[in-house]
Write a protein that holds these residues in place. Structure first.
Motif, mmCIF file in Angstrom:
data_model
loop_
_atom_site.group_PDB
_atom_site.id
_atom_site.type_symbol
_atom_site.label_atom_id
_atom_site.label_comp_id
_atom_site.label_asym_id
_atom_site.label_seq_id
_atom_site.Cartn_x
_atom_site.Cartn_y
_atom_site.Cartn_z
ATOM 1 N N PHE B 25 69.462 20.147 15.869
ATOM 2 C CA PHE B 25 69.242 20.081 14.424
ATOM 3 C C PHE B 25 67.997 19.277 14.062
ATOM 4 O O PHE B 25 67.184 19.716 13.237
ATOM 5 C CB PHE B 25 70.478 19.459 13.769
ATOM 6 C CG PHE B 25 70.335 19.182 12.303
ATOM 7 C CD1 PHE B 25 70.509 20.198 11.369
ATOM 8 C CD2 PHE B 25 70.035 17.906 11.848
ATOM 9 C CE1 PHE B 25 70.392 19.947 10.014
ATOM 10 C CE2 PHE B 25 69.903 17.654 10.491
ATOM 11 C CZ PHE B 25 70.075 18.672 9.573
ATOM 12 N N ASN B 26 67.847 18.130 14.672
ATOM 13 C CA ASN B 26 66.723 17.247 14.353
ATOM 14 C C ASN B 26 65.371 17.897 14.620
ATOM 15 O O ASN B 26 64.393 17.575 13.954
ATOM 16 C CB ASN B 26 66.796 15.956 15.183
ATOM 17 C CG ASN B 26 67.990 15.109 14.806
ATOM 18 O OD1 ASN B 26 68.649 15.366 13.805
ATOM 19 N ND2 ASN B 26 68.281 14.110 15.608
ATOM 20 N N ASN B 27 65.329 18.762 15.591
ATOM 21 C CA ASN B 27 64.056 19.350 15.992
ATOM 22 C C ASN B 27 63.794 20.713 15.352
ATOM 23 O O ASN B 27 62.839 21.390 15.708
ATOM 24 C CB ASN B 27 64.006 19.467 17.518
ATOM 25 C CG ASN B 27 64.167 18.118 18.190
ATOM 26 O OD1 ASN B 27 63.710 17.101 17.671
ATOM 27 N ND2 ASN B 27 64.837 18.091 19.311
ATOM 28 N N ILE B 28 64.642 21.099 14.442
ATOM 29 C CA ILE B 28 64.427 22.343 13.714
ATOM 30 C C ILE B 28 63.694 22.017 12.417
ATOM 31 O O ILE B 28 64.135 21.162 11.645
ATOM 32 C CB ILE B 28 65.767 23.040 13.391
ATOM 33 C CG1 ILE B 28 66.475 23.462 14.683
ATOM 34 C CG2 ILE B 28 65.533 24.257 12.495
ATOM 35 C CD1 ILE B 28 67.871 24.005 14.467
ATOM 36 N N THR B 29 62.562 22.674 12.186
ATOM 37 C CA THR B 29 61.812 22.430 10.953
ATOM 38 C C THR B 29 62.171 23.484 9.914
ATOM 39 O O THR B 29 62.614 24.586 10.243
ATOM 40 C CB THR B 29 60.298 22.473 11.210
ATOM 41 O OG1 THR B 29 59.931 23.805 11.580
ATOM 42 C CG2 THR B 29 59.899 21.507 12.299
ATOM 43 N N VAL B 30 61.945 23.109 8.662
ATOM 44 C CA VAL B 30 62.188 24.042 7.565
ATOM 45 C C VAL B 30 61.325 25.283 7.741
ATOM 46 O O VAL B 30 61.752 26.408 7.477
ATOM 47 C CB VAL B 30 61.888 23.358 6.212
ATOM 48 C CG1 VAL B 30 62.028 24.351 5.071
ATOM 49 C CG2 VAL B 30 62.827 22.187 6.000
ATOM 50 N N GLN B 31 60.113 25.075 8.222
ATOM 51 C CA GLN B 31 59.193 26.178 8.444
ATOM 52 C C GLN B 31 59.770 27.206 9.407
ATOM 53 O O GLN B 31 59.655 28.413 9.193
ATOM 54 C CB GLN B 31 57.851 25.640 8.975
ATOM 55 C CG GLN B 31 56.738 26.678 8.982
ATOM 56 C CD GLN B 31 56.464 27.226 7.582
ATOM 57 O OE1 GLN B 31 56.221 26.473 6.661
ATOM 58 N NE2 GLN B 31 56.522 28.536 7.428
ATOM 59 N N GLU B 32 60.399 26.723 10.463
ATOM 60 C CA GLU B 32 61.006 27.625 11.441
ATOM 61 C C GLU B 32 62.107 28.465 10.802
ATOM 62 O O GLU B 32 62.227 29.666 11.055
ATOM 63 C CB GLU B 32 61.584 26.824 12.607
ATOM 64 C CG GLU B 32 60.545 26.279 13.558
ATOM 65 C CD GLU B 32 61.173 25.431 14.647
ATOM 66 O OE1 GLU B 32 61.073 25.800 15.821
ATOM 67 O OE2 GLU B 32 61.769 24.371 14.331
ATOM 68 N N ILE B 33 62.900 27.828 9.974
ATOM 69 C CA ILE B 33 63.978 28.543 9.282
ATOM 70 C C ILE B 33 63.374 29.605 8.370
ATOM 71 O O ILE B 33 63.841 30.744 8.319
ATOM 72 C CB ILE B 33 64.835 27.561 8.458
ATOM 73 C CG1 ILE B 33 65.428 26.477 9.359
ATOM 74 C CG2 ILE B 33 65.950 28.308 7.723
ATOM 75 C CD1 ILE B 33 66.134 25.367 8.610
ATOM 76 N N LEU B 34 62.308 29.220 7.672
ATOM 77 C CA LEU B 34 61.625 30.154 6.772
ATOM 78 C C LEU B 34 61.128 31.383 7.532
ATOM 79 O O LEU B 34 61.341 32.521 7.097
ATOM 80 C CB LEU B 34 60.422 29.448 6.124
ATOM 81 C CG LEU B 34 60.623 28.768 4.781
ATOM 82 C CD1 LEU B 34 61.970 28.102 4.662
ATOM 83 C CD2 LEU B 34 59.523 27.748 4.533
ATOM 84 N N ASP B 35 60.473 31.144 8.659
ATOM 85 C CA ASP B 35 59.932 32.243 9.449
ATOM 86 C C ASP B 35 61.039 33.153 9.959
ATOM 87 O O ASP B 35 60.945 34.371 9.886
ATOM 88 C CB ASP B 35 59.114 31.685 10.626
ATOM 89 C CG ASP B 35 57.873 30.951 10.150
ATOM 90 O OD1 ASP B 35 57.464 31.180 8.992
ATOM 91 O OD2 ASP B 35 57.311 30.155 10.915
ATOM 92 N N SER B 109 78.674 25.015 19.128
ATOM 93 C CA SER B 109 78.189 24.767 20.482
ATOM 94 C C SER B 109 76.790 24.196 20.411
ATOM 95 O O SER B 109 76.328 23.759 19.378
ATOM 96 C CB SER B 109 78.183 26.078 21.268
ATOM 97 O OG SER B 109 77.189 26.943 20.753
ATOM 98 N N GLY B 110 76.106 24.198 21.515
ATOM 99 C CA GLY B 110 74.726 23.711 21.522
ATOM 100 C C GLY B 110 74.619 22.208 21.393
ATOM 101 O O GLY B 110 75.604 21.482 21.467
ATOM 102 N N GLU B 111 73.395 21.786 21.163
ATOM 103 C CA GLU B 111 73.104 20.353 21.185
ATOM 104 C C GLU B 111 73.570 19.597 19.955
ATOM 105 O O GLU B 111 73.677 18.386 19.958
ATOM 106 C CB GLU B 111 71.589 20.156 21.333
ATOM 107 C CG GLU B 111 70.993 20.774 22.584
ATOM 108 C CD GLU B 111 69.487 20.603 22.598
ATOM 109 O OE1 GLU B 111 69.040 19.529 22.995
ATOM 110 O OE2 GLU B 111 68.772 21.543 22.205
ATOM 111 N N SER B 112 73.815 20.343 18.892
ATOM 112 C CA SER B 112 74.152 19.675 17.629
ATOM 113 C C SER B 112 75.649 19.592 17.379
ATOM 114 O O SER B 112 76.091 19.405 16.250
ATOM 115 C CB SER B 112 73.484 20.393 16.463
ATOM 116 O OG SER B 112 72.124 20.637 16.738
#
Lengths: 183, 183
Positions: B25-35, B109-112
């Motif tokens: 979660f911490n390493n996900i940027t808003v920009q990535e979500i937008l794309d 699941s995953g890191e978050s």
DNA sequence: TTGATAATGCACAAAGTGTTCGATATAATC
DNA sequence: GATTATATCGAACACTTTGTGCATTATCAA
């Protein structure tokens, strides 16, 4: 290790810990740590790659210290009692945490508790792996181990959030009763 | 609600979920979500205040849906069995999670995983509060409740990480045995 | 004292955040 | 179908944070 390095390293740890008491890990900036620790920007990055690395090293430092006796003492395999010395080990662990209250409070309590749990459970897992399966043989060991570790971690977290008011012996007793390891 | 809003909202949720499978979660940027969601920057901020709010709303959406039956069904107080219908409730819960595997996998699941746990335990707490104390009366209710909720959350997390391979009934059985609620 | 090295402070590019606004597209309503 | 309302777009914007570089100063070890 150079005295200067030790000094800054501990200053950073202390500042970080203090900030963790107040706000969530995600919302702490490197700049805040710098200001609180009175340390230069480039100095910080000379010691730690990222904020995550700082957390990792802090947890490693703390838990290595707290678990040192629990993980290496040979007195653990005392078969005179049914729980094989597990109660003693847990009690010791809790006392060590209480002794290091100042160092651990920030990491353990507060909003970032989940982050600490990841590391804490790693250490607990090492501790439990030495022990035989609990009373129930009809449950997959992997599942049971996960249950033991997860439950203890949750119990300790609860205990800390409750300001460690319950005596360690009592907490250990309650826990062992709940996991059916006390008969 | 406008169709367009529903469309973008679900696009954002889906993209976010997909990213949560891969990275923290911490390493996900808003920009990535937008794309990933193919959504404009201003549109995102028209829907969600921050990334944390997005997580909160996603969890609320998912768990409200999954827990809807568990929290409101009256069939829960079936006193014919010793566990008062708890096994049925847990089994139902697990089936609902399995049905919504696609929606929950990223969050759970995953890191978050730790982030999800906070919300998950809130819902579990509501579920357990309806139930009487377990067999052990010599333990503070608050502590016991924390143990029940924490243990189940950990068990479910383990189950999901294990790709939900164990049948729900079996998991419920194992869990109830471990917490001493099955006799 | 001297050589080594750690810390400082400042500057910098790069990335990310959250907001604004006019233009465009799409939905709901008549 | 025409009209009105509004959601989205996209580009620009100021702002914060990050991580690095480098010359200077302070501190340590011998």
């Amino acid at each position: 290790m150079d005295r200067r390095q030790l000094k800054t390293r501990s200053a950073i740890f202390q500042a970080f810990n203090k900030l963790l008491e107040k706000k969530h890990f995600n919302n702490i900036t490197v700049q805040e740590i710098l200001d609180e620790a009175n340390v230069g920007r480039s100095t910080f990055y000379a010691h730690f790659e990222t904020k995550d690395a700082l957390l990792r090293e802090l947890c490693t430092d703390i838990f290595d210290h707290i678990f040192s006796q629990e993980l290496h003492s040979e007195s653990s395999h005392d078969f005179s009692s049914s729980n094989h010395g597990l109660k003693e080990k847990i009690t010791h662990l809790l006392y060590h945490m209480k002794d290091n209250k100042g160092n651990v409070q920030g990491v353990l309590s507060g909003e970032s508790g989940e982050l600490f749990m990841r590391y804490f459970k790693e250490y607990l897992m090492k501790m439990f792996e030495q022990y035989p399966q609990s009373i129930r043989q009809d449950i997959p060991r992997e599942f049971a181990l996960n249950h033991l570790v997860g439950s203890l971690a949750e119990a300790v977290k609860w205990w800390i959030a409750d300001r460690m008011e319950m005596p360690p012996e009592e907490l250990a007793d309650c826990y062992l009763k709940l996991i059916g390891y006390d008969s």
